[in-house]
Structures are given as structure tokens and as C-alpha cells.
Design a protein around this motif. Structure first.
Motif, short mmCIF file in Angstrom:
data_model
loop_
_atom_site.label_atom_id
_atom_site.label_comp_id
_atom_site.label_asym_id
_atom_site.label_seq_id
_atom_site.Cartn_x
_atom_site.Cartn_y
_atom_site.Cartn_z
N GLU A 130 0.83 -1.21 0.00
CA GLU A 130 0.00 0.00 0.00
C GLU A 130 0.87 1.26 0.00
OE1 GLU A 130 -3.25 0.15 2.76
OE2 GLU A 130 -3.74 -1.96 2.40
N GLU A 131 2.03 1.21 0.67
CA GLU A 131 2.94 2.36 0.69
C GLU A 131 3.44 2.69 -0.72
OE1 GLU A 131 5.39 0.26 3.35
OE2 GLU A 131 5.04 1.65 5.00
N PHE A 132 3.79 1.63 -1.47
CA PHE A 132 4.25 1.85 -2.84
C PHE A 132 3.11 2.35 -3.70
CE2 PHE A 132 5.44 0.66 -7.18
CZ PHE A 132 6.64 1.32 -7.26
N ASP A 133 1.92 1.81 -3.48
CA ASP A 133 0.73 2.25 -4.22
C ASP A 133 0.50 3.75 -4.01
OD1 ASP A 133 -1.47 1.54 -5.92
OD2 ASP A 133 -2.77 1.82 -4.19
N SER A 134 0.76 4.23 -2.80
CA SER A 134 0.56 5.65 -2.52
C SER A 134 1.57 6.53 -3.26
CB SER A 134 0.60 5.93 -1.01
OG SER A 134 1.90 5.70 -0.51
N ILE A 135 2.75 5.98 -3.58
CA ILE A 135 3.73 6.72 -4.39
C ILE A 135 3.12 7.02 -5.75
CG2 ILE A 135 5.93 6.56 -5.63
CD1 ILE A 135 7.05 5.01 -3.24
N MET A 136 2.45 6.03 -6.34
CA MET A 136 1.85 6.21 -7.66
C MET A 136 0.77 7.29 -7.63
SD MET A 136 1.69 2.50 -9.47
CE MET A 136 1.37 1.41 -8.11
N ASP A 137 0.03 7.36 -6.53
CA ASP A 137 -1.04 8.36 -6.42
C ASP A 137 -0.52 9.79 -6.41
OD1 ASP A 137 -2.98 6.39 -6.44
OD2 ASP A 137 -3.04 6.23 -4.25
N THR A 138 0.76 9.99 -6.02
CA THR A 138 1.32 11.35 -5.98
C THR A 138 1.59 11.91 -7.37
OG1 THR A 138 3.65 10.66 -5.90
CG2 THR A 138 2.47 10.87 -3.77
N ARG A 139 1.78 11.00 -8.35
CA ARG A 139 2.08 11.39 -9.74
C ARG A 139 3.36 12.22 -9.87
NH1 ARG A 139 -2.28 11.72 -13.59
NH2 ARG A 139 -4.00 10.47 -12.85
N SER A 140 4.27 12.06 -8.91
CA SER A 140 5.53 12.80 -8.97
C SER A 140 6.69 11.91 -8.54
CB SER A 140 5.46 14.04 -8.09
OG SER A 140 5.24 13.67 -6.74
N LEU A 141 7.89 12.38 -8.76
CA LEU A 141 9.09 11.63 -8.42
C LEU A 141 9.18 11.43 -6.92
CD1 LEU A 141 11.82 10.37 -9.43
CD2 LEU A 141 12.83 12.60 -8.89
N PHE A 142 9.40 10.18 -6.50
CA PHE A 142 9.65 9.86 -5.11
C PHE A 142 11.14 9.64 -4.94
CE2 PHE A 142 10.71 6.65 -1.98
CZ PHE A 142 10.08 7.13 -0.84
N SER A 143 11.72 10.24 -3.92
CA SER A 143 13.12 10.04 -3.59
C SER A 143 13.21 9.64 -2.13
CB SER A 143 13.91 11.33 -3.84
OG SER A 143 15.20 11.23 -3.30
N ALA A 144 13.84 8.51 -1.85
CA ALA A 144 13.96 8.03 -0.47
C ALA A 144 14.74 9.03 0.38
CB ALA A 144 14.64 6.67 -0.45
N SER A 145 15.75 9.67 -0.20
CA SER A 145 16.54 10.63 0.58
C SER A 145 15.73 11.87 0.93
CB SER A 145 17.81 11.02 -0.18
OG SER A 145 17.47 11.64 -1.40
N ASP A 146 14.81 12.29 0.06
CA ASP A 146 13.97 13.45 0.35
C ASP A 146 12.88 13.14 1.38
OD1 ASP A 146 15.44 14.83 -1.50
OD2 ASP A 146 13.89 14.79 -3.06
N ASN A 147 12.37 11.92 1.34
CA ASN A 147 11.26 11.54 2.20
C ASN A 147 11.68 10.85 3.48
OD1 ASN A 147 8.68 12.17 0.63
ND2 ASN A 147 9.98 11.21 -0.91
N GLY A 148 12.92 10.36 3.53
CA GLY A 148 13.41 9.68 4.73
C GLY A 148 12.68 8.38 5.03
N LYS A 149 12.06 7.79 4.02
CA LYS A 149 11.30 6.56 4.21
C LYS A 149 11.95 5.41 3.45
CE LYS A 149 6.78 8.82 4.48
NZ LYS A 149 5.47 8.93 3.84
N MET A 150 11.88 4.24 4.06
CA MET A 150 12.32 3.01 3.41
C MET A 150 11.05 2.26 3.02
SD MET A 150 15.60 3.18 3.47
CE MET A 150 16.42 1.63 3.40
#
Length: 180
Positions: A100-120
Motif C-alpha cells: 500500500e505504501e508503494f501504491d501511494s507513491i503512484m497516487d502522488t504522480r511525482s518523483l519519489f526520492s527516499a533521501s527526500d522523504n526519509g522513508k524506506m
């Protein structure tokens, strides 16, 4: 085939409502395309349609090329599961349901960066790797999947703008390929 015990009537316009519980379990959202199959026994089967899945051989080649040329571990998904991967264990990822966490990345419609978000964020349950960069694949205004670079526990999570640009470029290119 598994019986649900749910019975629905067809209305005067030929419509039938798919129950909310079934939509939730199979992640069917408003606007999702469903492919319709019939059998000789009179069965009508609805299956989620995946334009990314239709071009899986092309997606596999693209992932393998990014891995070979850029030494990136790459995953390509549709809205529900991993359809192509390179540089990671195919057994761990291929055809596995997305978190579900990865699914929520798709809903943002923008680039996800682990270093910017601090999430694994894991792509699939129990997988050893985490998302380093991810970019949704958008076709004709709809998110149809995502491409992500993966980092495992022993690898560096150092920000690499080139890798981010490659992921964005790949998502844009794949989106254009699925439009035709």
C-alpha cells in the motif's frame, strides 16, 4: 472459480454493480478498465486490464537495458503487481502484489526520492530491497504503473541526480509507448 454468494441484478441499461468488498480486495478503482471474458459454459469473467502488462516483454527489455548500461536495479509495475525487474531476484518481485505504501507513491504522480522523504518503502511484502527513486507511469492522464530503482541494505542511498533523471525519463518514455 470461487463463489462469493453475492447476487446482483442487471439494470435496464445493462449495468451491474461490483460490490465494494470485491473492489477493495482486487484494488478496482473508479475509472479502472476491466477486460471481459466469456466461456462456453455461460460464465462472464471480469479481469483488470493492464496496458503495462500488455507490453511486458518491452518493459522487461527496458528494465534489463537500464540495469546493464547503468548498473541500476530496476522494477516496473502496473497498478497491482511487478511486471518486470532487472538486477534483483525475480522470485522476490515478479508478479508479486504491491504494498500500500508503494501504491501511494503512484497516487502522488511525482518523483519519489527516499533521501527526500526519509522513508524506506518496500515494493512487495518481504522483499529485501527498498525504493530509492520511483516515478509513476502516466498514459493519457491516468497512472498505469510505476518504474523504480531499488537499493538493498548493503548498497548506498546517496542521492544521484542522474539516476533520478533516468527514472523520470523511463517513466515518460514508457507512458508514451502505452498511448498508441
Amino acid at each position: 472459480m470461487k463463489a462469493t454468494g453475492i447476487v446482483r441484478r442487471i439494470d435496464d441499461l445493462g449495468r451491474v454493480v461490483i460490490p465494494k468488498e470485491i473492489r477493495r480486495v482486487f484494488r478496482i478503482r473508479e475509472g479502472d478498465a476491466l477486460e471481459i471474458f466469456t466461456s462456453r459454459e455461460g460464465e462472464v469473467i471480469f479481469k483488470k486490464y493492464s496496458p503495462v502488462g500488455e507490453m511486458s516483454s518491452f518493459a522487461i527489455q527496458y528494465a534489463e537495458t537500464l540495469n546493464k548500461i547503468c548498473q541500476m536495479s530496476v522494477i516496473i509495475t502496473d497498478r497491482d503487481s511487478v511486471i518486470a525487474c532487472a538486477g534483483v531476484s525475480k522470485k522476490e518481485y515478479l508478479e508479486k502484489k504491491l504494498t500500500e505504501e508503494f501504491d501511494s507513491i503512484m497516487d502522488t504522480r511525482s518523483l519519489f526520492s527516499a533521501s527526500d522523504n526519509g522513508k524506506m518503502i518496500s515494493i512487495t511484502e518481504g522483499a529485501a530491497g527498498y525504493v530509492k527513486y520511483a516515478m509513476p507511469i502516466v498514459t493519457e492522464g491516468d497512472v498505469v504503473g510505476c518504474i523504480a530503482s531499488i537499493v538493498t541494505d548493503g548498497e548506498s542511498t546517496v542521492v544521484d541526480s542522474t539516476e533520478a533523471k533516468l527514472i523520470q525519463t523511463a517513466a515518460s518514455f514508457l507512458g508514451k509507448q502505452f498511448e498508441g
